[in-house]
Design a protein around this motif. Structure first.
Motif, PDB file in Angstrom:
ATOM      1  N   SER A  99      57.285  37.840  48.169  1.00 38.78           N
ATOM      2  CA  SER A  99      55.993  39.059  49.212  1.00 38.78           C
ATOM      3  C   SER A  99      56.060  37.254  50.285  1.00 38.78           C
ATOM      4  CB  SER A  99      54.139  38.476  47.755  1.00 38.78           C
ATOM      5  OG  SER A  99      54.954  37.411  47.115  1.00 38.78           O
ATOM      6  N   ILE A 100      54.072  37.804  50.767  1.00 39.55           N
ATOM      7  CA  ILE A 100      54.676  36.888  52.206  1.00 39.55           C
ATOM      8  C   ILE A 100      52.547  36.490  51.938  1.00 39.55           C
ATOM      9  CG2 ILE A 100      54.621  35.587  54.208  1.00 39.55           C
ATOM     10  CD1 ILE A 100      56.571  37.552  55.079  1.00 39.55           C
ATOM     11  N   THR A 101      52.816  34.393  51.510  1.00 35.12           N
ATOM     12  CA  THR A 101      51.310  34.158  51.669  1.00 35.12           C
ATOM     13  C   THR A 101      50.776  33.449  53.031  1.00 35.12           C
ATOM     14  OG1 THR A 101      51.221  33.943  49.087  1.00 35.12           O
ATOM     15  CG2 THR A 101      49.667  32.964  49.765  1.00 35.12           C
ATOM     16  N   ILE A 102      49.948  33.656  53.278  1.00 30.97           N
ATOM     17  CA  ILE A 102      48.870  33.153  54.159  1.00 30.97           C
ATOM     18  C   ILE A 102      48.487  32.028  53.538  1.00 30.97           C
ATOM     19  CG2 ILE A 102      47.579  34.095  56.111  1.00 30.97           C
ATOM     20  CD1 ILE A 102      48.160  36.895  56.237  1.00 30.97           C
ATOM     21  N   PRO A 103      48.402  31.315  54.324  1.00 28.70           N
ATOM     22  CA  PRO A 103      48.195  29.589  53.299  1.00 28.70           C
ATOM     23  C   PRO A 103      46.539  29.879  53.957  1.00 28.70           C
ATOM     24  CG  PRO A 103      49.905  29.141  55.443  1.00 28.70           C
ATOM     25  CD  PRO A 103      49.676  30.716  55.612  1.00 28.70           C
ATOM     26  N   GLU A 104      45.633  29.020  52.781  1.00 30.21           N
ATOM     27  CA  GLU A 104      44.160  29.251  53.122  1.00 30.21           C
ATOM     28  C   GLU A 104      43.694  28.701  54.719  1.00 30.21           C
ATOM     29  OE1 GLU A 104      42.036  30.457  51.079  1.00 30.21           O
ATOM     30  OE2 GLU A 104      43.752  31.352  48.926  1.00 30.21           O
ATOM     31  N   GLN A 107      49.368  39.672  60.367  1.00 35.02           N
ATOM     32  CA  GLN A 107      49.367  40.958  59.329  1.00 35.02           C
ATOM     33  C   GLN A 107      48.240  42.411  59.698  1.00 35.02           C
ATOM     34  OE1 GLN A 107      46.288  39.796  55.741  1.00 35.02           O
ATOM     35  NE2 GLN A 107      47.417  41.133  54.458  1.00 35.02           N
ATOM     36  N   TYR A 142      51.805  33.644  61.809  1.00 35.43           N
ATOM     37  CA  TYR A 142      51.530  34.925  61.091  1.00 35.43           C
ATOM     38  C   TYR A 142      50.450  36.017  61.295  1.00 35.43           C
ATOM     39  CZ  TYR A 142      52.181  31.684  56.452  1.00 35.43           C
ATOM     40  OH  TYR A 142      53.142  30.753  56.318  1.00 35.43           O
ATOM     41  N   HIS A 145      55.560  36.382  58.769  1.00 40.71           N
ATOM     42  CA  HIS A 145      55.833  34.993  59.449  1.00 40.71           C
ATOM     43  C   HIS A 145      57.080  34.661  60.666  1.00 40.71           C
ATOM     44  CE1 HIS A 145      56.555  30.621  57.623  1.00 40.71           C
ATOM     45  NE2 HIS A 145      55.616  30.630  58.138  1.00 40.71           N
TER      46      HIS A 145
END
Length: 289
Positions: A249-254, A105, A103, A86
Protein backbone atom coordinates in the motif's frame (compact mmCIF):
# COMPACT_ATOMS: atom_id res chain seq x y z
CA UNK A 1 3.99 26.24 -14.58
CA UNK A 2 5.43 23.77 -12.04
CA UNK A 3 2.00 22.35 -11.20
CA UNK A 4 1.14 21.95 -14.89
CA UNK A 5 4.40 20.07 -15.51
CA UNK A 6 3.73 17.82 -12.51
CA UNK A 7 0.23 17.03 -13.84
CA UNK A 8 1.60 16.46 -17.35
CA UNK A 9 4.22 14.13 -15.98
CA UNK A 10 1.65 12.26 -13.88
CA UNK A 11 -0.60 11.96 -16.93
CA UNK A 12 2.23 10.59 -19.00
CA UNK A 13 2.97 7.97 -16.29
CA UNK A 14 -0.63 6.82 -16.39
CA UNK A 15 -0.50 6.54 -20.19
CA UNK A 16 2.72 4.53 -20.10
CA UNK A 17 1.14 1.99 -17.72
CA UNK A 18 -2.05 1.70 -19.81
CA UNK A 19 -0.43 1.33 -23.21
CA UNK A 20 1.78 -1.63 -22.28
CA UNK A 21 0.52 -5.15 -22.91
CA UNK A 22 1.30 -8.93 -23.79
CA UNK A 23 1.35 -12.03 -26.12
CA UNK A 24 -0.48 -15.14 -27.21
CA UNK A 25 -0.03 -17.44 -30.12
CA UNK A 26 3.10 -19.12 -31.45
CA UNK A 27 4.45 -16.34 -33.62
CA UNK A 28 5.95 -13.47 -31.66
CA UNK A 29 4.86 -10.12 -33.10
CA UNK A 30 4.73 -6.57 -31.74
CA UNK A 31 0.97 -6.91 -31.33
CA UNK A 32 1.17 -10.27 -29.51
CA UNK A 33 3.82 -8.91 -27.14
CA UNK A 34 1.72 -5.85 -26.33
CA UNK A 35 -1.33 -8.04 -25.71
CA UNK A 36 0.49 -10.37 -23.30
CA UNK A 37 2.17 -7.59 -21.32
CA UNK A 38 -1.17 -5.82 -21.06
CA UNK A 39 -2.74 -8.98 -19.63
CA UNK A 40 0.10 -9.26 -17.11
CA UNK A 41 -0.16 -5.59 -16.14
CA UNK A 42 -3.89 -5.95 -15.54
CA UNK A 43 -3.06 -8.53 -12.87
CA UNK A 44 -0.28 -6.37 -11.41
CA UNK A 45 -1.07 -4.93 -7.95
CA UNK A 46 1.87 -2.53 -7.75
CA UNK A 47 5.13 -1.49 -9.38
CA UNK A 48 8.18 0.66 -8.70
CA UNK A 49 10.65 2.41 -10.94
CA UNK A 50 12.30 5.67 -11.82
CA UNK A 51 11.60 8.32 -14.40
CA UNK A 52 13.28 11.26 -16.10
CA UNK A 53 12.03 14.16 -18.20
CA UNK A 54 14.11 16.62 -20.21
CA UNK A 55 12.39 19.53 -21.94
CA UNK A 56 13.82 22.44 -23.90
CA UNK A 57 11.86 25.46 -25.11
CA UNK A 58 13.44 27.84 -27.57
CA UNK A 59 11.63 31.15 -28.15
CA UNK A 60 12.32 33.79 -30.77
CA UNK A 61 10.59 37.04 -31.81
CA UNK A 62 12.73 37.38 -34.94
CA UNK A 63 15.37 39.53 -33.29
CA UNK A 64 16.18 37.78 -30.02
CA UNK A 65 16.29 34.13 -29.04
CA UNK A 66 15.98 32.52 -25.64
CA UNK A 67 16.14 28.88 -24.58
CA UNK A 68 14.78 27.39 -21.37
CA UNK A 69 15.71 23.92 -20.17
CA UNK A 70 13.71 21.96 -17.63
CA UNK A 71 14.70 18.59 -16.22
CA UNK A 72 12.82 16.39 -13.77
CA UNK A 73 13.75 13.00 -12.39
CA UNK A 74 13.31 10.70 -9.46
CA UNK A 75 11.69 7.55 -8.12
CA UNK A 76 8.13 6.35 -8.60
CA UNK A 77 5.86 3.76 -6.99
CA UNK A 78 2.24 2.93 -7.73
CA UNK A 79 -0.59 0.68 -6.62
CA UNK A 80 -3.61 -0.31 -8.71
CA UNK A 81 -6.23 -0.85 -5.96
CA UNK A 82 -6.61 1.87 -4.89
CA UNK A 83 -4.98 3.72 -7.79
CA UNK A 84 -2.29 5.80 -6.08
CA UNK A 85 0.99 7.04 -7.57
CA UNK A 86 3.84 8.48 -5.49
CA UNK A 87 6.76 10.35 -7.04
CA UNK A 88 9.80 11.72 -5.23
CA UNK A 89 11.37 14.00 -7.82
CA UNK A 90 13.77 16.89 -8.33
CA UNK A 91 13.09 19.59 -10.91
CA UNK A 92 15.81 21.89 -12.28
CA UNK A 93 14.73 25.06 -14.08
CA UNK A 94 16.34 28.46 -14.63
CA UNK A 95 19.29 27.52 -12.46
CA UNK A 96 17.11 26.52 -9.53
CA UNK A 97 16.60 23.03 -8.11
CA UNK A 98 13.36 22.08 -6.36
CA UNK A 99 12.64 18.80 -4.56
CA UNK A 100 9.00 17.70 -4.78
CA UNK A 101 6.97 14.96 -3.17
CA UNK A 102 3.94 14.17 -5.33
CA UNK A 103 0.98 11.86 -4.68
CA UNK A 104 -1.87 11.31 -7.15
CA UNK A 105 -5.00 9.31 -6.28
CA UNK A 106 -7.73 8.30 -8.70
CA UNK A 107 -11.22 8.03 -7.24
CA UNK A 108 -13.84 7.44 -9.91
CA UNK A 109 -14.13 10.54 -12.11
CA UNK A 110 -11.77 12.57 -9.92
CA UNK A 111 -7.98 12.54 -9.66
CA UNK A 112 -6.49 14.41 -6.71
CA UNK A 113 -2.84 15.47 -6.81
CA UNK A 114 -0.92 16.45 -3.67
CA UNK A 115 2.37 18.32 -4.13
CA UNK A 116 4.82 18.93 -1.29
CA UNK A 117 7.68 21.43 -1.56
CA UNK A 118 9.88 22.26 1.45
CA UNK A 119 7.27 20.89 3.86
CA UNK A 120 4.42 22.91 2.34
CA UNK A 121 1.59 21.01 0.61
CA UNK A 122 -0.93 21.98 -2.08
CA UNK A 123 -3.84 19.98 -3.43
CA UNK A 124 -5.50 20.07 -6.86
CA UNK A 125 -8.26 18.09 -8.54
CA UNK A 126 -8.58 17.04 -12.17
CA UNK A 127 -11.16 15.06 -14.08
CA UNK A 128 -10.10 11.44 -14.51
CA UNK A 129 -9.98 10.34 -18.18
CA UNK A 130 -12.96 8.10 -18.88
CA UNK A 131 -12.67 4.55 -20.20
CA UNK A 132 -13.34 5.56 -23.80
CA UNK A 133 -10.64 8.21 -23.69
CA UNK A 134 -8.13 5.78 -22.23
CA UNK A 135 -8.97 3.21 -24.89
CA UNK A 136 -8.36 5.84 -27.56
CA UNK A 137 -5.00 6.64 -25.98
CA UNK A 138 -4.11 2.96 -26.01
CA UNK A 139 -4.98 2.70 -29.71
CA UNK A 140 -3.05 5.86 -30.60
CA UNK A 141 0.00 5.16 -28.46
CA UNK A 142 0.43 1.54 -29.42
CA UNK A 143 -1.89 -1.45 -29.50
CA UNK A 144 0.93 -3.16 -31.34
CA UNK A 145 -0.62 -3.04 -34.82
CA UNK A 146 1.49 -0.07 -35.91
CA UNK A 147 4.58 -0.93 -33.91
CA UNK A 148 7.85 -2.34 -35.16
CA UNK A 149 9.53 -5.23 -33.36
CA UNK A 150 13.32 -5.21 -33.55
CA UNK A 151 14.85 -8.35 -35.07
CA UNK A 152 17.15 -8.84 -32.08
CA UNK A 153 16.48 -8.61 -28.37
CA UNK A 154 18.48 -6.28 -26.14
CA UNK A 155 20.37 -7.17 -22.96
CA UNK A 156 19.29 -5.31 -19.82
CA UNK A 157 21.60 -6.58 -17.11
CA UNK A 158 21.47 -10.35 -17.47
CA UNK A 159 17.96 -10.38 -18.97
CA UNK A 160 16.77 -10.26 -22.57
CA UNK A 161 14.23 -7.67 -23.66
CA UNK A 162 12.11 -7.18 -26.77
CA UNK A 163 12.39 -3.71 -28.32
CA UNK A 164 9.34 -2.12 -29.94
CA UNK A 165 8.98 1.31 -31.55
CA UNK A 166 6.19 3.43 -33.02
CA UNK A 167 5.58 7.01 -34.09
CA UNK A 168 2.64 9.17 -33.00
CA UNK A 169 1.68 12.03 -35.32
CA UNK A 170 1.06 15.55 -34.11
CA UNK A 171 -2.70 15.27 -34.56
CA UNK A 172 -2.77 12.00 -32.61
CA UNK A 173 -0.53 13.50 -29.92
CA UNK A 174 -2.80 16.55 -29.54
CA UNK A 175 -5.84 14.29 -29.24
CA UNK A 176 -4.01 12.11 -26.73
CA UNK A 177 -3.14 15.02 -24.42
CA UNK A 178 -6.52 16.73 -24.78
CA UNK A 179 -8.37 13.54 -23.84
CA UNK A 180 -6.15 13.18 -20.78
CA UNK A 181 -6.32 16.67 -19.38
CA UNK A 182 -8.93 18.71 -21.23
CA UNK A 183 -7.24 22.11 -21.32
CA UNK A 184 -3.89 20.82 -20.11
CA UNK A 185 -2.00 21.63 -23.29
CA UNK A 186 -3.92 24.87 -23.69
CA UNK A 187 -2.66 25.87 -20.28
CA UNK A 188 0.88 25.26 -21.44
CA UNK A 189 0.17 27.35 -24.54
CA UNK A 190 1.42 24.64 -26.89
CA UNK A 191 -0.14 23.43 -30.14
CA UNK A 192 1.00 19.83 -30.38
CA UNK A 193 -0.40 19.28 -33.87
CA UNK A 194 2.91 20.33 -35.42
CA UNK A 195 4.84 17.81 -33.35
CA UNK A 196 5.42 14.07 -33.40
CA UNK A 197 6.43 11.53 -30.77
CA UNK A 198 8.60 8.44 -31.08
CA UNK A 199 7.68 5.74 -28.55
CA UNK A 200 10.22 3.09 -27.58
CA UNK A 201 9.19 0.14 -25.39
CA UNK A 202 11.36 -2.58 -23.92
CA UNK A 203 9.72 -5.75 -22.57
CA UNK A 204 11.43 -8.43 -20.49
CA UNK A 205 11.24 -11.67 -22.47
CA UNK A 206 11.18 -14.02 -19.46
CA UNK A 207 8.28 -12.44 -17.54
CA UNK A 208 6.63 -10.41 -20.32
CA UNK A 209 6.47 -7.26 -18.21
CA UNK A 210 7.71 -3.77 -19.14
CA UNK A 211 11.34 -2.88 -18.63
CA UNK A 212 11.06 0.72 -19.85
CA UNK A 213 9.02 3.16 -21.90
CA UNK A 214 10.45 6.28 -23.51
CA UNK A 215 8.66 9.02 -25.41
CA UNK A 216 10.57 11.59 -27.46
CA UNK A 217 8.55 14.56 -28.71
CA UNK A 218 9.82 17.17 -31.13
CA UNK A 219 8.37 19.77 -33.48
CA UNK A 220 8.67 19.80 -37.25
CA UNK A 221 11.70 22.10 -37.17
CA UNK A 222 9.74 25.22 -38.00
CA UNK A 223 8.48 25.73 -34.46
CA UNK A 224 5.10 26.81 -33.16
CA UNK A 225 3.99 30.44 -33.53
CA UNK A 226 2.10 31.97 -30.61
CA UNK A 227 1.23 35.68 -30.85
CA UNK A 228 4.25 36.46 -33.00
CA UNK A 229 6.63 34.37 -30.90
CA UNK A 230 8.07 31.23 -32.50
CA UNK A 231 8.60 28.46 -29.96
CA UNK A 232 10.54 25.27 -30.62
CA UNK A 233 9.85 22.47 -28.20
CA UNK A 234 11.59 19.20 -27.54
CA UNK A 235 10.84 16.76 -24.75
CA UNK A 236 12.04 13.30 -23.75
CA UNK A 237 10.43 11.22 -21.01
CA UNK A 238 11.71 7.86 -19.80
CA UNK A 239 10.07 5.46 -17.35
CA UNK A 240 12.10 2.49 -16.11
CA UNK A 241 10.27 -0.30 -14.28
CA UNK A 242 12.15 -2.19 -11.56
CA UNK A 243 9.89 -4.34 -9.34
CA UNK A 244 6.33 -5.63 -9.53
CA UNK A 245 3.94 -6.60 -6.72
CA UNK A 246 6.37 -5.70 -3.94
CA UNK A 247 4.30 -2.86 -2.41
CA UNK A 248 1.23 -3.59 -0.30
CA UNK A 249 0.00 0.00 0.00
CA UNK A 250 0.89 3.68 -0.34
CA UNK A 251 -0.10 6.07 2.44
CA UNK A 252 -0.67 9.73 1.60
CA UNK A 253 0.65 11.93 4.46
CA UNK A 254 -1.93 13.54 6.74
CA UNK A 255 -0.49 17.01 6.08
CA UNK A 256 -1.02 16.46 2.35
CA UNK A 257 -4.63 15.34 2.84
CA UNK A 258 -5.25 18.43 4.99
CA UNK A 259 -3.84 20.85 2.36
CA UNK A 260 -6.08 23.57 0.95
CA UNK A 261 -7.69 22.69 -2.38
CA UNK A 262 -6.50 25.07 -5.10
CA UNK A 263 -8.89 26.29 -7.80
CA UNK A 264 -6.91 25.33 -10.91
CA UNK A 265 -9.38 27.02 -13.27
CA UNK A 266 -8.99 30.31 -11.41
CA UNK A 267 -5.20 29.90 -11.37
CA UNK A 268 -5.08 29.34 -15.13
CA UNK A 269 -7.37 32.30 -15.75
CA UNK A 270 -5.17 34.49 -13.56
CA UNK A 271 -2.01 33.34 -15.34
CA UNK A 272 -3.60 34.01 -18.74
CA UNK A 273 -4.61 37.50 -17.60
CA UNK A 274 -1.11 38.24 -16.34
CA UNK A 275 0.37 36.97 -19.62
CA UNK A 276 -1.97 39.18 -21.63
CA UNK A 277 -1.05 42.20 -19.49
CA UNK A 278 2.65 41.48 -19.98
CA UNK A 279 2.22 41.16 -23.74
CA UNK A 280 0.14 44.36 -23.90
CA UNK A 281 2.80 46.20 -21.91
CA UNK A 282 5.54 44.94 -24.18
CA UNK A 283 3.60 46.01 -27.29
CA UNK A 284 2.97 49.47 -25.80
CA UNK A 285 6.63 49.87 -24.94
CA UNK A 286 7.68 48.82 -28.44
CA UNK A 287 5.23 51.27 -30.04
CA UNK A 288 6.54 54.11 -27.85
CA UNK A 289 10.05 53.42 -29.03
Amino acid sequence: MRKKLVWLLSAVMVVSAVMLGGCGGKKVTAESIIQEVNANMEKCKSFTGDMNMDMTMGMSDGTEEQEISITMGGSLEATTDPVITHMDVTMDMLGMSVDMDVYAQVEGEKTTTYTGVMGSWTKTEQETPDTAAMENLYTIAGDGKNMTLAEKTEKIGDREAYVLTSTITGEELAGLMNSMGGDMTQGLGVDLSSMEAVVNMKVYKDKMVPASVSVEMKDNGEGIEIDGIVMKLGMTMVMNYSDFDTIESITIPEEALAAELLDTDAMMAEESELLEEAETGAETETAAE
